[in-house]
Design a protein around this motif. Sequence first.
Motif: not given
Length: 497
Positions: A26-28, A131-135, A489-492
């Motif tokens: 989940y995340s904003m 848990r909270v989603a990562g970037p 790729v997804f870290s950005k």
Amino acid sequence: MLAHLGAGVCRCNVIAKRFSHLPTIYSMVTPRQKSAVAIVRVSGDKCSYIYERLTNRSSANLDARRAHLRSLYDRNGGLIDQALVLYFKGPHSFTGEDVLEFQVHGGRAISDALMASIRSLDNRDEDIEIRVAGPGEFSKRAFHNDKFDLTSLEGINSMVDAKTESERRSALLSFTGKNRQTFEQWRKIVLENNAKLTAIIDFSEDADFESEYSTIMSEVLSDMSQLRKEVEHFIKRVERASLLQSGINMTLIGSPNVGKSSLLNSIVNDDISIVSDIPGTTRDVVSSVVDINGYKINLFDTAGIRINTNDKIEKMGIERAKQKSQESDICLCVLDVSTSFPSGVKKILDPKLFSGKQLIFALNKIDLISDHTQTLAITKEIQDTYGRGSTIVPLSCLTKNGIDELNETLISHFKCLTQESDSEDPISVSNRVREILTQDVLYGLDNFFQVQETLDDIVIATENLRYVSDGIGKITGEVIGLEEVLEIVFSKFCVGK
């Protein structure tokens, strides 16, 4: 050989299976600041559980793709807010999993309370992992569930980062899948031609096949030659688009008090430079990023270039002005037509140093002259010094006469720098894609053309073409062993996307 070629053709289902039992995240997805609405997204197999615990309702009556007005409660039964709740049943969602979206009022305390309530539902002892989603984690799951390829997801990221209309248009080619279609067609051509070369190897000892050998080689060479032209043309469009992302560099240069700062303010319709009657007000390069008709422009207002000065600080500013103008994509030279034309213009813009540069001459203060004799004389000197094709625009920063004509001229130059033709928009791709195109795809094609037509060299040629097809596969994500690429790729990506 064909089995070897097919080993990395498509993204293997093994990857997808590894992601079939993941924690719910989940995340904003909206900025954490005061706003009318805040949105919290949830993705995973615990969506129904979270919905039931937060709303005190059964999920049996939760219709997919329909907005529901619901009261949300914390773990102690306290009311958090009334919210719109949307439910997307997997695989018909962005991530391909079950997805919940809570639209609450935008107060920071409300969204914090909602996030805390979702977090409190995590219970590893009962196999409930939340848990909270990562970037970029939502997008990463969308990729693994075959909802998007990498180019489309990177296009979404570019859309989010777009600050101008031209950036938005160029990002659309990736987001809508047009780039993916291009890459898939290229890969299909490479695989088909590699199969032809494999046939030559497999049937090289067949006497009946010798007559077809030259024809097949000719077809393969023709197809690969055409493909290389298409790849080169694509890269050129990408290079033009990079200007849209980083911005076109444009420098204003001229003698002191000719109106450079006033012209800059007129162009951007804002007071971003100090305007004064005192010569040399601007002592250093003043930069600003502006949007001119959808183009991102890095504007640089420079120190006035005075030919004879003993001021050390002013000399430093002049040197910086000359250096910045030489480095820029466009140099806008401002001249005061109300005074005698400065004979030292060549010391401002050395014709040798600015050969091939896009030069625009703004003849300012035309409101102070009664006839055009001076303007014509200046125009002739510019044309004699810098060529008949020099762009010259008479104008007045005071009356705004000629400002619209200058803006039209600038837009024409911006278009020339970023767009090869009216029918082709620039193509925005990530640095990762650019590197693969040059270091893998073009590299493999160039090595392919170096082989001779002996049987041993044809074996090498098939390896070079496999290198090309694997490179294209890495762009879209259609190869095995992509985990290290995906992390980059997804870290950005921003959190919540």
